[in-house]
Design an enzyme around this catalytic site. Structure first.
Site, short mmCIF file in Angstrom:
data_model
loop_
_atom_site.label_atom_id
_atom_site.label_comp_id
_atom_site.label_asym_id
_atom_site.label_seq_id
_atom_site.Cartn_x
_atom_site.Cartn_y
_atom_site.Cartn_z
N LYS A 251 0.83 -1.21 0.00
CA LYS A 251 0.00 0.00 0.00
C LYS A 251 0.87 1.26 0.00
O LYS A 251 1.89 1.32 0.68
CB LYS A 251 -0.91 -0.03 1.23
CG LYS A 251 -1.95 1.06 1.31
CD LYS A 251 -2.85 0.83 2.52
CE LYS A 251 -3.92 1.89 2.65
NZ LYS A 251 -4.81 1.62 3.80
N SER B 230 -10.20 -0.85 6.50
CA SER B 230 -9.48 -0.54 5.26
C SER B 230 -8.81 -1.74 4.60
O SER B 230 -8.42 -1.65 3.44
CB SER B 230 -8.45 0.56 5.51
OG SER B 230 -9.08 1.78 5.75
N SER C 225 -9.51 1.84 2.58
CA SER C 225 -8.58 2.61 1.76
C SER C 225 -7.54 1.75 1.05
O SER C 225 -6.82 2.25 0.17
CB SER C 225 -7.85 3.64 2.65
OG SER C 225 -7.14 2.99 3.69
#
Length: 530
Positions: free
Chosen positions: A83, A182, A158
């Site tokens: 990420k 997330s 996210s």
């Protein structure tokens, strides 16, 4: 190349075995995934950076090591993605915010460094929601990531870029972060597996957040993959003693083997609705199906709903808004206004409201029958120190009450929704934050929680009857035309019983294997299918 031999269609566990047997090289595996990225990335847009040259050089070096008999472990030569919010030396972790583009990390995040040490080949970094604050993967710097099941839908957020890359076969393993679902919400939306460990079970060093210093609700780094066994593989291979040397918050003891858990002796609770945003029919059905699957494995399964969920969730929002939104607003105002994603504009407006205006808006919402919105407005806004301490105390009390209630029922794990609906259409996360409540509960409780794919939305489930207010109308809009989208189920356990959660997840996958409606990945975007 058939699906059975294509490296991009194999699980991380299967790839690890082939690499170990020297039936395939790390370079071949990396090249296959890079070729799939070339084919699918123009439509999916999961990546912020692809490290083609670096990945191939690392893979060749790891192949040389293996030929010399120097093998680092099961991750040796496995591709992985990370990420964008996790530090990588010399690179910016922007969180999709232009004001952070000049940031340069001095070193790798703790988990990233340990992955390299274990022999993982990092293919690239993946897209996020701006400031990691909503359940999509879109920001003005890197654009919008699409869900490979339906390009008009979001992969969640996210950590949505990770989920999309894994679901599309562009990566077999990924690392995300989770402060309010997330990892777990994108796993649910994309038909993959994701795991949020117990808080500090993995180091969070080098994991960036827009709300720097906020620790009432802390984010946790965790793995994402196409199967729970792959999650267990990477959880077992990152050395907790090495993590503890990097980060004093990490307890230096190894993960217990999930295989040591007798699933038939587990006592399992389940619930389909947490009392905030009613679950879609497909989501509720998936929870019941998962409960039946564990019952078929010999587990005792009973209905159980944790106490005080609505109050705990509103305390979550009260804590995260304790600065009145000033921290997030300062990042937003560093740009020209056009750099703020549409899903954050309501947050910007709310943060800019004086207290009397927020109170007035809450009263208007109440008079209009929008009781959930009313309460959300009431708990938001700047707090005094004493108010913040009271909220922190309430969060601790909620955590203790949930654990006490679970122990009173002698439960080992819980099954529940990961999110109120299937994957959202793009931009639909705006003013829909309460749909994440089922995931947020386990962030504030600091319990380990994972998601496994269970089913897909049926035609008759792509509707919602008689929505009562704007939240339920938004949920009905999401449910519409959702036929065929993947649906996951959340599995929750006690802190530091991560192995029990993983064991239940693996048992679910084994029991449901071969079910006709179970989501199977990798999947190609519909425009490229066939």
């Amino acid at each position: 190349m058939s699906a059975s031999t294509d490296p991009t269609h194999l699980s991380a566990t299967a790839l690890s075995a082939l690499l170990g047997a020297r039936e395939i090289s790390a370079e071949e595996v990396a090249r296959a995934h890079l070729a799939r990225i070339d084919a699918l990335e123009p439509e999916v847009r999961a990546f912020t950076q692809v490290f083609r040259r670096e990945a191939l050089a690392a893979a060749r070096g790891l192949d040389d090591e293996r030929r010399r008999g120097d093998v680092r472990g099961p991750l040796h030569g496995l591709p992985i993605t990370v990420k964008e919010s996790l530090d990588m030396a010399g690179m910016a972790s922007t969180l999709g915010v232009a004001a952070r583009s000049g940031h340069r990390a001095e070193g790798d995040a703790g988990v990233t460094a340990l992955l390299r040490r274990a022999g993982a080949v990092i293919l690239g970094r993946t897209n996020v929601s701006q400031m990691l604050l909503f359940n999509e993967a879109r920001n003005p710097l890197f654009g919008q990531t699409a869900n490979p099941w339906d390009l008009d839908r979001s992969p969640g957020g996210s950590s949505g870029g990770e989920a999309a890359a894994i679901a599309a076969g562009m990566s077999p393993l990924g690392i995300g972060t989770d402060v309010g679902g997330s990892i777990r919400v994108p796993a649910h939306c994309c038909g993959i597996a994701g795991f949020k460990p117990t808080l500090d079970r993995w180091t969070n060093k080098g994991s960036n957040t827009a709300l720097l210093g906020q620790e009432a609700i802390r984010s946790q780094v965790g793995p994402m993959a196409r199967s729970a066994r792959d999650l267990a593989l990477v959880m077992a291979e990152l050395d907790p003693a090495a993590m503890a040397e990097l980060d004093v918050r990490v307890p230096p003891f190894p993960l217990t083997e999930p295989a040591s858990v007798e699933v038939a002796r587990l006592r399992v609770g389940f619930y389909c609705d947490d009392g905030l945003v009613p679950s879609s029919s497909a989501v509720a059905r998936a929870v019941v199906k998962a409960a039946s699957a564990l019952r078929a494995r010999g587990a005792t399964v009973v209905p159980f709903t944790p106490p005080g969920i609505p109050d705990a969730i509103y305390a979550y929002f009260a804590a995260l808004s304790a600065d009145g939104g000033a921290t997030a607003l300062s990042l937003m105002e560093a740009g020209d206004g056009a750099d703020v994603d549409v899903s954050l504009r309501s947050l910007r407006t709310l943060a800019s409201l004086p207290p009397f205006a927020r109170r007035a808006a809450a009263r208007v919402a109440g008079l209009a029958g929008e009781r959930r919105l009313q309460r959300l407005l009431e708990v938001s806004g700047a707090k005094t120190v004493s108010d913040f301490w009271r909220i922190t105390h309430a969060l601790r009390e909620a955590r203790a009450a949930i654990a006490s209630a679970m122990r009173a029922e002698a439960l080992d794990v819980l099954l529940c929704p990961p999110y109120a609906t299937p994957a959202l259409p793009h931009t639909a996360s705006r003013d829909f934050v309460l749909a994440s409540s089922a995931a947020m509960l386990w962030n504030l409780a600091q319990f380990p929680a994972g998601v496994v794919p269970v089913s897909r939305v049926r035609a008759e489930e792509a509707r919602r009857e008689r929505p009562r207010d704007r939240l339920e109308r938004r949920a009905a809009e999401v449910d519409a035309r959702s036929e065929g989208l993947p649906v996951g189920v959340q599995v929750v356990g006690y802190p530091f019983c991560d192995h029990v959660v993983l064991a239940a997840m693996i048992a679910l996958e084994d029991e449901l294997a071969g079910e006709p409606d179970r989501p199977i990945t990798p999947v190609s975007p519909p425009s490229l299918a066939g």
